[in-house]
Scaffold this motif. Structure first.
Motif, PDB file in Angstrom:
ATOM      1  N   LEU A 116       0.746  -1.280  -0.015  1.00 22.66           N
ATOM      2  CA  LEU A 116       0.184  -0.025   0.011  1.00 22.66           C
ATOM      3  C   LEU A 116       0.982   1.253  -0.041  1.00 22.66           C
ATOM      4  CD1 LEU A 116      -2.841   1.042  -0.023  1.00 22.66           C
ATOM      5  CD2 LEU A 116      -3.002   0.695   2.327  1.00 22.66           C
ATOM      6  N   PHE A 117       1.865   1.317   0.786  1.00 25.48           N
ATOM      7  CA  PHE A 117       2.999   2.440   0.771  1.00 25.48           C
ATOM      8  C   PHE A 117       3.283   2.701  -0.861  1.00 25.48           C
ATOM      9  CE2 PHE A 117       7.290   4.276   1.507  1.00 25.48           C
ATOM     10  CZ  PHE A 117       6.844   5.414   2.122  1.00 25.48           C
ATOM     11  N   THR A 118       3.706   1.811  -1.324  1.00 28.93           N
ATOM     12  CA  THR A 118       4.093   1.688  -2.740  1.00 28.93           C
ATOM     13  C   THR A 118       3.028   2.281  -3.594  1.00 28.93           C
ATOM     14  OG1 THR A 118       5.683  -0.077  -2.623  1.00 28.93           O
ATOM     15  CG2 THR A 118       5.177   0.448  -4.825  1.00 28.93           C
ATOM     16  N   ILE A 119       1.929   1.629  -3.767  1.00 27.76           N
ATOM     17  CA  ILE A 119       0.671   2.241  -4.479  1.00 27.76           C
ATOM     18  C   ILE A 119       0.516   3.709  -4.067  1.00 27.76           C
ATOM     19  CG2 ILE A 119      -1.873   1.877  -4.747  1.00 27.76           C
ATOM     20  CD1 ILE A 119      -1.463  -1.157  -3.938  1.00 27.76           C
ATOM     21  N   SER A 120       0.324   4.060  -2.759  1.00 24.15           N
ATOM     22  CA  SER A 120       0.223   5.437  -2.592  1.00 24.15           C
ATOM     23  C   SER A 120       1.064   6.290  -3.180  1.00 24.15           C
ATOM     24  CB  SER A 120       0.026   5.679  -0.984  1.00 24.15           C
ATOM     25  OG  SER A 120       1.240   5.428  -0.146  1.00 24.15           O
ATOM     26  N   PHE A 121       2.598   5.940  -3.124  1.00 22.05           N
ATOM     27  CA  PHE A 121       3.571   6.606  -3.693  1.00 22.05           C
ATOM     28  C   PHE A 121       3.344   6.819  -5.245  1.00 22.05           C
ATOM     29  CE2 PHE A 121       7.612   6.377  -6.114  1.00 22.05           C
ATOM     30  CZ  PHE A 121       8.028   7.733  -5.903  1.00 22.05           C
ATOM     31  N   TYR A 122       3.073   5.772  -5.889  1.00 23.97           N
ATOM     32  CA  TYR A 122       2.831   5.731  -7.319  1.00 23.97           C
ATOM     33  C   TYR A 122       1.517   6.911  -7.666  1.00 23.97           C
ATOM     34  CZ  TYR A 122       6.405   2.650  -8.417  1.00 23.97           C
ATOM     35  OH  TYR A 122       7.380   1.988  -8.572  1.00 23.97           O
ATOM     36  N   ILE A 123       0.453   6.684  -6.881  1.00 30.05           N
ATOM     37  CA  ILE A 123      -0.450   7.685  -7.179  1.00 30.05           C
ATOM     38  C   ILE A 123      -0.234   9.165  -6.932  1.00 30.05           C
ATOM     39  CG2 ILE A 123      -2.799   8.231  -5.977  1.00 30.05           C
ATOM     40  CD1 ILE A 123      -3.207   5.397  -5.247  1.00 30.05           C
ATOM     41  N   LEU A 124       0.261   9.261  -5.891  1.00 30.31           N
ATOM     42  CA  LEU A 124       0.808  10.755  -5.789  1.00 30.31           C
ATOM     43  C   LEU A 124       1.570  11.226  -6.700  1.00 30.31           C
ATOM     44  CD1 LEU A 124       3.589  11.437  -4.063  1.00 30.31           C
ATOM     45  CD2 LEU A 124       2.473  10.570  -2.214  1.00 30.31           C
ATOM     46  N   ALA A 125       2.539  10.608  -7.223  1.00 28.19           N
ATOM     47  CA  ALA A 125       3.775  10.580  -8.076  1.00 28.19           C
ATOM     48  C   ALA A 125       3.060  10.929  -9.553  1.00 28.19           C
ATOM     49  CB  ALA A 125       4.477   9.823  -8.197  1.00 28.19           C
ATOM     50  N   ILE A 126       2.021  10.082  -9.890  1.00 31.19           N
ATOM     51  CA  ILE A 126       1.295  10.568 -11.251  1.00 31.19           C
ATOM     52  C   ILE A 126       0.569  11.652 -11.066  1.00 31.19           C
ATOM     53  CG2 ILE A 126      -0.457   9.518 -12.544  1.00 31.19           C
ATOM     54  CD1 ILE A 126       0.468   6.644 -11.790  1.00 31.19           C
ATOM     55  N   GLY A 127       0.013  11.925  -9.969  1.00 32.24           N
ATOM     56  CA  GLY A 127      -1.034  13.092  -9.860  1.00 32.24           C
ATOM     57  C   GLY A 127      -0.138  14.453  -9.851  1.00 32.24           C
ATOM     58  N   LEU A 167      -7.658  16.200 -10.569  1.00 35.52           N
ATOM     59  CA  LEU A 167      -5.984  16.175 -10.194  1.00 35.52           C
ATOM     60  C   LEU A 167      -5.611  16.533  -8.608  1.00 35.52           C
ATOM     61  CD1 LEU A 167      -4.276  17.852 -13.195  1.00 35.52           C
ATOM     62  CD2 LEU A 167      -4.553  15.502 -13.065  1.00 35.52           C
ATOM     63  N   GLY A 168      -6.448  17.152  -7.986  1.00 39.79           N
ATOM     64  CA  GLY A 168      -6.320  17.565  -6.713  1.00 39.79           C
ATOM     65  C   GLY A 168      -6.782  16.560  -5.850  1.00 39.79           C
ATOM     66  N   ILE A 169      -7.937  15.851  -6.135  1.00 37.67           N
ATOM     67  CA  ILE A 169      -8.382  14.730  -5.398  1.00 37.67           C
ATOM     68  C   ILE A 169      -7.462  13.628  -5.666  1.00 37.67           C
ATOM     69  CG2 ILE A 169     -10.195  12.980  -5.194  1.00 37.67           C
ATOM     70  CD1 ILE A 169     -12.239  15.149  -6.082  1.00 37.67           C
ATOM     71  N   PHE A 170      -6.970  13.384  -6.963  1.00 42.39           N
ATOM     72  CA  PHE A 170      -6.014  12.259  -7.073  1.00 42.39           C
ATOM     73  C   PHE A 170      -4.617  12.613  -6.298  1.00 42.39           C
ATOM     74  CE2 PHE A 170      -3.231   9.800  -9.922  1.00 42.39           C
ATOM     75  CZ  PHE A 170      -4.005   8.559 -10.028  1.00 42.39           C
ATOM     76  N   ILE A 171      -4.102  13.553  -6.194  1.00 47.13           N
ATOM     77  CA  ILE A 171      -2.847  13.848  -5.372  1.00 47.13           C
ATOM     78  C   ILE A 171      -2.907  13.560  -3.932  1.00 47.13           C
ATOM     79  CG2 ILE A 171      -1.314  15.735  -4.810  1.00 47.13           C
ATOM     80  CD1 ILE A 171      -1.777  17.012  -7.785  1.00 47.13           C
ATOM     81  N   PHE A 172      -4.138  14.437  -3.436  1.00 50.17           N
ATOM     82  CA  PHE A 172      -4.240  14.287  -2.003  1.00 50.17           C
ATOM     83  C   PHE A 172      -4.818  13.153  -1.319  1.00 50.17           C
ATOM     84  CE2 PHE A 172      -4.809  18.952  -3.110  1.00 50.17           C
ATOM     85  CZ  PHE A 172      -3.424  19.512  -2.622  1.00 50.17           C
ATOM     86  N   ALA A 173      -5.629  12.318  -2.332  1.00 51.43           N
ATOM     87  CA  ALA A 173      -5.796  10.858  -1.911  1.00 51.43           C
ATOM     88  C   ALA A 173      -4.565  10.104  -1.805  1.00 51.43           C
ATOM     89  CB  ALA A 173      -6.713  10.184  -2.805  1.00 51.43           C
ATOM     90  N   LEU A 177      -2.943   8.506   2.096  1.00 50.99           N
ATOM     91  CA  LEU A 177      -2.633   7.144   2.326  1.00 50.99           C
ATOM     92  C   LEU A 177      -1.235   7.033   2.558  1.00 50.99           C
ATOM     93  CD1 LEU A 177      -4.389   5.321  -0.670  1.00 50.99           C
ATOM     94  CD2 LEU A 177      -5.035   5.317   1.728  1.00 50.99           C
ATOM     95  N   PHE A 178      -0.324   7.851   1.659  1.00 51.61           N
ATOM     96  CA  PHE A 178       1.172   7.893   2.142  1.00 51.61           C
ATOM     97  C   PHE A 178       1.382   8.320   3.636  1.00 51.61           C
ATOM     98  CE2 PHE A 178       5.397   9.436   1.793  1.00 51.61           C
ATOM     99  CZ  PHE A 178       6.206   8.767   0.911  1.00 51.61           C
ATOM    100  N   PHE A 288       9.195  13.417  -1.979  1.00 49.65           N
ATOM    101  CA  PHE A 288       8.285  12.224  -2.057  1.00 49.65           C
ATOM    102  C   PHE A 288       9.334  11.146  -2.407  1.00 49.65           C
ATOM    103  CE2 PHE A 288       4.507  15.049  -2.168  1.00 49.65           C
ATOM    104  CZ  PHE A 288       4.119  15.023  -0.757  1.00 49.65           C
ATOM    105  N   ILE A 289       9.957  11.193  -3.432  1.00 47.24           N
ATOM    106  CA  ILE A 289      10.846  10.256  -3.747  1.00 47.24           C
ATOM    107  C   ILE A 289      12.025   9.651  -2.884  1.00 47.24           C
ATOM    108  CG2 ILE A 289      12.570   9.635  -5.590  1.00 47.24           C
ATOM    109  CD1 ILE A 289      10.906  11.185  -7.670  1.00 47.24           C
ATOM    110  N   ILE A 290      12.656  10.878  -2.247  1.00 53.26           N
ATOM    111  CA  ILE A 290      13.397  10.635  -0.935  1.00 53.26           C
ATOM    112  C   ILE A 290      12.831   9.871  -0.058  1.00 53.26           C
ATOM    113  CG2 ILE A 290      14.929  12.010   0.276  1.00 53.26           C
ATOM    114  CD1 ILE A 290      15.230  14.183  -1.649  1.00 53.26           C
TER     115      ILE A 290
END
Length: 301
Positions: A116-127, A167-173, A177-178, A288-290
């Motif tokens: 879930l940590f990895t999934i949340s990272f990819y969600i916010l990164a794409i956002g 995009l805001g909802i995508f980023i902040f969701a 989670l992160f 966030f990548i760091i």
């Protein structure tokens, strides 16, 4: 209404939330807690140390978007439209955060914490990447051919607002989670501290989170001011502030503030907006990548 709800919530806590009786060991630990204990735990407990660093980096990254956001919406969409669009974006921020908190328990049943940590990272990164690319090829005041979808009362386009809110909802969701997983990780370091040193130290470890929030907030103010200086937009931002102050002192009208601000904004070059987006989107993404790399490399609970 907000004040009444706040007072009611405090009364509910006061009347119905009872503290359990502490045993002698807990009382002794509570009495012996000092400010310097934070630094001792950070020195000795590697897992608390890494989660504290990562949460501080996370706070800094998540606050930078908000720090630059209002300036960006004003500068890119004009003073009259920018404030309204920022309001919609703030609602998207709240919705994204609520969604993250609502679905978190269900997601934990399907995915491991690390997954879930990895999934949340990819969600916010794409956002963040999509938010950076959105409207990038166009100049100040131009929209992505969405005029046919109709305008709001302020003149901003529905389609433009809709995409920004999505995009805001995508980023902040993703961010929500992160962050929730980071809090779980920090909580787990309490057990780790008891395992390693025979003491839980909940109060000391949990006090590190608000401390990092304050540190990150101070750093964000510096980054925001520095970014506006580098992009040569600080003068324009200060000029708009002076107009708003003049209106507050009843020296000028609201219409004069809008026309004066839009006149200042009209002098902004397109490359300045691009650099503003770099500070607003790509720098937080790098942070966030760091954070993600640090957790993957050094957190082992």
């Amino acid at each position: 209404a907000i004040s009444a709800l706040f007072a009611l919530s405090q009364l509910i806590l006061f009347l119905f939330c009872k503290e359990h009786k502490r045993d002698e060991k807990e009382e002794k630990a509570s009495e012996g807690t000092k400010f310097t204990d934070m630094f001792k735990i950070l020195k000795n407990n590697s897992q608390t140390r890494i989660t504290t660093i990562v949460i501080c980096v996370y706070y800094l990254g998540s606050s930078i978007l908000n720090g630059f956001g209002l300036n960006y919406f004003y500068f890119n969409y004009g003073y009259g439209n920018g404030g309204s669009i920022m309001t919609y974006f703030t609602v998207a921020y709240a919705l994204g955060t609520i969604i993250a908190q609502f679905i978190f328990p269900a997601l934990l049943k399907k995915f491991s914490r690390n997954q879930l940590f990895t999934i949340s990272f990819y969600i916010l990164a794409i956002g963040y990447v999509l938010f950076f690319l959105y409207d990038l090829p166009l100049g100040n005041g131009l929209y992505l051919g969405l005029e046919g979808l109709g305008k709001t009362s302020t003149g901003a386009y529905y389609g433009d607002i809709g995409i920004l809110c999505f995009l805001g909802i995508f980023i902040f969701a993703g961010q929500g989670l992160f962050y929730l997983i980071l809090l779980v990780m920090m909580t787990n370091t309490i057990e780790y501290n008891e395992f390693k040193f025979g003491e839980r130290r909940e109060a000391v470890i949990f006090s590190l989170r608000p401390l990092t929030a304050k540190v990150a907030s101070a750093l964000m103010s510096g980054v925001t001011t520095g970014g506006l200086m580098i992009t040569s937009l600080l003068t324009i931002s200060s000029g708009i502030s002076e107009l708003e102050i003049s209106k507050g002192l009843s020296q000028i009208t609201k219409e004069e503030v809008i026309s004066g601000a839009d006149e200042l904004i009209s002098g902004i070059a397109f490359d300045q907006l691009i650099w503003l987006k770099v500070f607003m989107c790509l720098i937080p993404l790098a942070l966030f990548i760091i954070s993600y790399i640090l957790i993957k490399k050094f957190y082992f609970i």
